[in-house]
Write an enzyme that holds these catalytic residues in place. Structure first.
Site, PDB file in Angstrom:
ATOM      1  CG  ASP A  38       0.453  -9.758   5.447  1.00  0.00           C
ATOM      2  OD1 ASP A  38      -0.524  -9.235   6.001  1.00  0.00           O
ATOM      3  OD2 ASP A  38       0.450 -10.194   4.282  1.00  0.00           O
TER       4      ASP A  38
HETATM    5  N1  URA Z   1      -0.801  -7.068   0.869  1.00  0.00           N
HETATM    6  C1  URA Z   1      -0.442  -8.204   1.493  1.00  0.00           C
HETATM    7  O1  URA Z   1      -0.816  -9.295   1.059  1.00  0.00           O
HETATM    8  N2  URA Z   1       0.329  -8.125   2.577  1.00  0.00           N
HETATM    9  C2  URA Z   1       0.774  -6.964   3.089  1.00  0.00           C
HETATM   10  O2  URA Z   1       1.481  -6.957   4.086  1.00  0.00           O
HETATM   11  C3  URA Z   1       0.397  -5.782   2.423  1.00  0.00           C
HETATM   12  C4  URA Z   1      -0.382  -5.863   1.314  1.00  0.00           C
END
Ligand code: URA
Length: 239
Positions: A104
């Site tokens: 993310d």
């Molecule tokens: N899980 C998440 O919630 N975000 C990420 O970026 C990776 C794994």
């Protein structure tokens, strides 16, 4: 067989026109003989090419490790926001890299980039059993019930069932979380299912491959053969 100018683009990060100029200027040798024709064909596996005296090493595919900073998108391009590809210089961007899975925008840490689709599939697929480890700082206090819920396979708020995962409490608001699948916002949603909001999230390893201890956000490096072996097998190649 491959044209010499293309070989130089792939191994030395030159543009086609820079490669042509370098060859015509006599800066390139093939098997120790100076050559002048950019369209000369060569065997990319067997021939030895030098540019300005340095050997150009041919690799069929490229693999990079990036310590992704927060605030950049895991994408190859975006009209308004910076992407992980913007962290690489132009000669590497030209190699056709794409991110292996995604982190993310607000997640930092270990992200792999490659031009090898089979490799990416192998790393991402839950069937490969390659574990991804995250450090999560949360609001609230983590409990043994959360540990059990992770281990039993959490059901997310939208009803989606996760594979069993490991939650290790480092201190009441910091956890090491190990998952072997990569659903959208997975770790944040797993913690939300336990009533916890994530404050920071950082991926620290994929398979046996860990972020270098002295790494800085935005730093990248090419993976070595040993790294690739560690990634899939979790141990060093026999020397
Ligand atoms: N899980 C998440 O919630 N975000 C990420 O970026 C990776 C794994």
């Amino acid at each position: 067989m491959m044209r010499l100018d293309r070989y130089l683009c792939e191994t030395a990060g030159l543009t086609r026109s820079q490669a042509g100029k370098a060859v015509r200027a006599g800066r390139v040798t093939v098997n120790a003989i100076a050559v002048r024709k950019p369209d000369q064909k060569l065997d990319e596996q067997a021939d030895r090419v030098t540019l300005d005296g340095s050997v150009c090493v041919y690799r069929r595919h490229r693999y990079y490790l990036l310590d992704k900073p927060t605030g950049v998108l895991t994408a190859t391009e975006d009209r308004t926001q910076p992407t992980v590809l913007d962290l690489f210089p132009a000669e590497i961007r030209r190699q056709g890299l794409f991110p292996v899975g995604r982190l993310d925008k607000d997640t930092s840490g270990l992200l792999l980039l490659t031009d090898d689709g089979d490799f990416a599939h192998r790393v991402i697929s839950p069937k490969s059993g390659i574990k991804k480890v995250y450090l999560a700082q949360v609001e609230g206090k983590l409990t043994q019930d959360d540990v059990c819920a992770f281990a039993n396979g959490l059901v997310l708020r939208d009803g989606l069932r996760c594979l069993p995962a490991e939650l290790e409490i480092i201190n009441p608001s910091l956890a090491r979380i190990t998952v072997q699948e990569g659903k959208y916002h997975q770790v944040r949603r797993m913690l939300a299912a336990c009533g916890k909001t994530v404050l920071t999230l950082r991926r620290i390893s994929i398979g046996g491959l860990c972020l270098d201890s002295d790494t800085k956000a935005g730093h990248f490096r090419e993976l070595t053969e040993n790294d690739l072996c560690i990634l899939f097998n979790g141990s060093l190649l026999e020397k």
